[in-house]
Design a protein around this motif. Sequence first.
Motif, short mmCIF file in Angstrom:
data_model
loop_
_atom_site.label_atom_id
_atom_site.label_comp_id
_atom_site.label_asym_id
_atom_site.label_seq_id
_atom_site.Cartn_x
_atom_site.Cartn_y
_atom_site.Cartn_z
N LEU A 233 93.51 34.29 123.80
CA LEU A 233 92.82 34.52 122.54
C LEU A 233 93.65 33.87 121.38
CD1 LEU A 233 91.67 38.22 123.43
CD2 LEU A 233 90.41 35.85 123.67
N ASP A 234 93.09 33.91 120.13
CA ASP A 234 93.63 33.44 118.83
C ASP A 234 94.31 34.58 118.15
OD1 ASP A 234 94.46 32.47 116.78
OD2 ASP A 234 92.53 31.75 116.14
N GLU B 86 99.16 41.05 118.83
CA GLU B 86 99.06 39.80 118.75
C GLU B 86 99.53 38.99 120.16
OE1 GLU B 86 99.20 38.72 113.90
OE2 GLU B 86 100.92 38.68 115.40
N ASP C 142 95.76 34.89 115.56
CA ASP C 142 95.57 34.72 114.06
C ASP C 142 94.30 35.24 113.70
OD1 ASP C 142 98.25 34.33 113.91
OD2 ASP C 142 97.87 32.04 114.05
N ASP C 143 93.23 35.44 114.38
CA ASP C 143 91.93 35.62 114.08
C ASP C 143 91.59 37.05 114.17
OD1 ASP C 143 89.06 35.83 113.81
OD2 ASP C 143 88.45 34.66 115.69
N VAL D 260 88.91 38.83 116.67
CA VAL D 260 89.29 39.07 117.99
C VAL D 260 89.62 40.23 118.52
CG1 VAL D 260 91.26 38.54 119.83
CG2 VAL D 260 90.37 36.63 118.44
N ALA E 153 97.74 36.51 122.53
CA ALA E 153 98.18 35.09 122.91
C ALA E 153 98.30 35.15 124.34
CB ALA E 153 99.40 35.06 122.06
#
Length: 453
Positions: free
Chosen positions: A146-147, A138, A149-150, A153, A142
């Motif tokens: 990039l997201d 994560e 929480d998706d 990804v 970030a």
Amino acid sequence: MTDLPPELTDDEVIRSLAEGTPTTWIRGTPAEAVLPELEAAMDSAAARFARFAPWFAEAFPETATTRPDAAEIFPGTGATGGLIESPLAPAPAAQDRLERLFGARLPGKLWLKRDDALPVSGSIKARGGFHEVLEFAEAVAADHGLDPDDPAVYASARFRGIAADHRIVVGSTGNLGLSIGILSAALGFAASVHMSADAREWKKELLRAHGVDVIEHAGDFVEAVEAGRASARGAERTHFVDDEDSVSLFAGYSVAALRLKRQLDSTGVTVDAQNQLVVYLPCGIGGGPGGVTFGLKRVFGDSVHCVFVEPSQAPAMFLGVRSDRHSDIAVQDIGLSGQTAADGLAVTRPSRFIGPTIGPLISGFASVPDEVIRAGVGVLHETEGIDVEPSATAGLSIPWRPAAAVPWSDAATHLVWLTGGAMVPAGERAEYVADGIRLMPTIIDPASAVFVD
């Protein structure tokens, strides 16, 4: 016990450990610990596993089974699978066999927490190791816009291209290395696992098959960890998983308590002041059982009692907490070898984080001879049809050991936490079983010593 101060050499419990005697130390009521930062880490870990559930279901199809309780386990995610969790199983046949071997009835019921069957990497280390890798993923996502929480990804070519330029490093006796290496490779990260001499060869080969760089060391677990730490120090785009001092690993382990609560509820097992739960946790460096203990105490409070179980020649956490020296003392300091057939528990110096932080929550400690640990493999095979590696059975005989003065001697539920086994090659598993069946008569600890504060 040369070169130790009198307060340690005069301690009857430490003397018992030093003599290699199977030793149990039951403490008074564990202190309550208010640790809001760890509670927040536990909640964050539970949410992270929920967010990644769709990715796990796709990347590892064995986790994709639709779950009727998915809405409760994965709130707000829409996920129906992707859970990294193990079964909870009653063990009436094993209880009956052990009662006959010990010549004593066990008050309450014997249960097994089947972390030997955890998906993907087949050991208690999966939750903690996976969580730290996911948290790092994560952060990398970030950092590159990039997201995080998706979950989609992490299956994208863009993320995998970014991940390939990042490395995850860990030192391990085997099972943590498997969990870190397998998941790192699945996400596209480069991974290096520094492994101690007692790590099993099949674990090294399995990691290499996943494209993981395995570095072997002639020394013990502590040497492997130090080598991994040194290799990562100052290296760009490199994350070192510190099994001695990682809150992220700890948080991942602690999530097991939330799942166990649901499992006990669904099977009609009550845990309260009148129906005590005792959990027997095999312990190496202490991160796994420490995280689980924190979670269990948070969920069940004074109604749960956690006992850490270690090999007689490697009772690192037991010694660290009893001496109040934690990672400043090693089992060799009291004349023990640190060598054991339970390779996952072959640790000579405990975590510098778990003892000082979680020690007050631990209800007891026990040391077990290798012969008893190995015999437990035979008991589970013959009675429950469960085949595990020796580390998994460390706690199997302990429910019969404590003296009548133990506060929970009439506990309703005794839960032995199994650690690993599902990924052991068939030939090696058969050797463990044959050895265990041969040793079954020795499962009764000779001249065990019980100390109750």
